[in-house]
Design a protein around this motif. Structure first.
Motif, mmCIF file in Angstrom:
data_model
loop_
_atom_site.group_PDB
_atom_site.id
_atom_site.type_symbol
_atom_site.label_atom_id
_atom_site.label_comp_id
_atom_site.label_asym_id
_atom_site.label_seq_id
_atom_site.Cartn_x
_atom_site.Cartn_y
_atom_site.Cartn_z
ATOM 1 N N MET A 1 -44.102 30.655 31.252
ATOM 2 C CA MET A 1 -43.599 31.252 30.016
ATOM 3 C C MET A 1 -44.567 32.355 29.614
ATOM 4 N N ASN A 2 -44.029 33.542 29.417
ATOM 5 C CA ASN A 2 -44.893 34.654 29.041
ATOM 6 C C ASN A 2 -45.217 34.592 27.537
ATOM 7 N N GLN A 3 -46.112 35.466 27.129
ATOM 8 C CA GLN A 3 -46.608 35.453 25.752
ATOM 9 C C GLN A 3 -45.492 35.734 24.740
ATOM 10 N N ASN A 4 -44.584 36.661 25.065
ATOM 11 C CA ASN A 4 -43.489 36.970 24.142
ATOM 12 C C ASN A 4 -42.557 35.780 23.953
ATOM 13 N N ASN A 5 -42.274 35.055 25.043
ATOM 14 C CA ASN A 5 -41.436 33.858 24.930
ATOM 15 C C ASN A 5 -42.121 32.768 24.125
ATOM 16 N N LYS A 6 -43.430 32.634 24.297
ATOM 17 C CA LYS A 6 -44.178 31.636 23.519
ATOM 18 C C LYS A 6 -44.093 31.943 22.030
ATOM 19 N N GLN A 7 -44.279 33.212 21.702
ATOM 20 C CA GLN A 7 -44.211 33.596 20.289
ATOM 21 C C GLN A 7 -42.813 33.400 19.727
ATOM 22 N N ALA A 8 -41.791 33.748 20.484
ATOM 23 C CA ALA A 8 -40.412 33.568 20.029
ATOM 24 C C ALA A 8 -40.087 32.092 19.876
ATOM 25 N N TYR A 9 -40.574 31.272 20.806
ATOM 26 C CA TYR A 9 -40.361 29.822 20.730
ATOM 27 C C TYR A 9 -40.962 29.252 19.446
ATOM 28 N N TRP A 10 -42.208 29.622 19.154
ATOM 29 C CA TRP A 10 -42.865 29.080 17.968
ATOM 30 C C TRP A 10 -42.282 29.646 16.677
ATOM 31 N N ALA B 1 -33.749 17.119 15.596
ATOM 32 C CA ALA B 1 -33.772 16.750 17.011
ATOM 33 C C ALA B 1 -32.751 17.562 17.804
ATOM 34 N N TYR B 2 -31.557 17.722 17.261
ATOM 35 C CA TYR B 2 -30.503 18.484 17.947
ATOM 36 C C TYR B 2 -30.887 19.955 18.079
ATOM 37 N N GLN B 3 -31.366 20.551 16.989
ATOM 38 C CA GLN B 3 -31.717 21.968 17.015
ATOM 39 C C GLN B 3 -32.941 22.229 17.902
ATOM 40 N N MET B 4 -33.914 21.318 17.895
ATOM 41 C CA MET B 4 -35.085 21.501 18.752
ATOM 42 C C MET B 4 -34.698 21.390 20.211
ATOM 43 N N ASP B 5 -33.738 20.538 20.533
ATOM 44 C CA ASP B 5 -33.253 20.444 21.896
ATOM 45 C C ASP B 5 -32.646 21.778 22.336
ATOM 46 N N LYS B 6 -31.874 22.401 21.440
ATOM 47 C CA LYS B 6 -31.296 23.710 21.747
ATOM 48 C C LYS B 6 -32.385 24.770 21.926
ATOM 49 N N ILE B 7 -33.383 24.748 21.052
ATOM 50 C CA ILE B 7 -34.483 25.720 21.152
ATOM 51 C C ILE B 7 -35.261 25.501 22.448
ATOM 52 N N ASP B 8 -35.546 24.236 22.767
ATOM 53 C CA ASP B 8 -36.260 23.939 24.014
ATOM 54 C C ASP B 8 -35.483 24.426 25.225
ATOM 55 N N ARG B 9 -34.181 24.172 25.227
ATOM 56 C CA ARG B 9 -33.361 24.607 26.367
ATOM 57 C C ARG B 9 -33.337 26.138 26.480
ATOM 58 N N LYS B 10 -33.323 26.806 25.348
ATOM 59 C CA LYS B 10 -33.264 28.270 25.365
ATOM 60 C C LYS B 10 -34.563 28.882 25.887
ATOM 61 N N TYR B 11 -35.691 28.397 25.372
ATOM 62 C CA TYR B 11 -36.963 29.039 25.692
ATOM 63 C C TYR B 11 -37.714 28.389 26.858
ATOM 64 N N LEU B 12 -37.409 27.173 27.181
ATOM 65 C CA LEU B 12 -38.149 26.485 28.239
ATOM 66 C C LEU B 12 -37.314 26.273 29.483
ATOM 67 N N LYS B 13 -36.202 26.990 29.622
ATOM 68 C CA LYS B 13 -35.308 26.766 30.754
ATOM 69 C C LYS B 13 -35.917 27.165 32.081
ATOM 70 N N ASN B 14 -36.822 28.114 32.094
ATOM 71 C CA ASN B 14 -37.433 28.565 33.347
ATOM 72 C C ASN B 14 -38.811 27.963 33.577
ATOM 73 N N LYS B 15 -39.193 27.018 32.764
ATOM 74 C CA LYS B 15 -40.529 26.434 32.868
ATOM 75 C C LYS B 15 -40.576 25.489 34.069
ATOM 76 N N ASP B 16 -41.607 25.605 34.861
ATOM 77 C CA ASP B 16 -41.794 24.679 35.990
ATOM 78 C C ASP B 16 -42.418 23.406 35.479
ATOM 79 N N ASN B 17 -41.895 22.253 35.918
ATOM 80 C CA ASN B 17 -42.427 20.953 35.462
ATOM 81 C C ASN B 17 -43.532 20.490 36.344
#
Length: 86
Positions: free
Chosen positions: A1-10, A70-86
């Motif tokens: 996750m790049n810096q811009n995505n981190k800032q948008a996520y938070w 919980a529902y909205q955070m799940d949506k936010i996580d899916r939007k911003y963390l979709k390309n994150k490697d586990n």
């Protein structure tokens, strides 16, 4: 996750928390304390609405806010963390 995505996520996370807290404050302080007398002029069945909000309604709303968060955070996580490697 790049810096811009981190800032948008938070930003999205903080905006969600802020909005839910504003709803919480409005109901707990506004409807249950400050506006209880005008709300008591309205009835919910045979119970004054201001009293019902202070005693029951606020609790139901707070539980609902947990599920909304919980529902909205799940949506936010899916939007911003979709390309994150586990």
């Amino acid at each position: 996750m790049n810096q811009n995505n981190k800032q948008a996520y938070w930003r999205a996370n903080i905006a969600l928390i802020r909005n839910l807290l504003l709803i919480w404050v409005f109901v707990s302080l506004g409807c249950s304390i400050l506006l209880v007398q005008p709300l008591n002029n309205l009835k919910l069945g045979s119970i004054p609405l201001g009293f019902w909000i202070a005693q029951e309604g606020a609790i139901y709303l707070f539980v609902a806010l947990i599920f909304v968060y919980a529902y909205q955070m799940d949506k936010i996580d899916r939007k911003y963390l979709k390309n994150k490697d586990n």
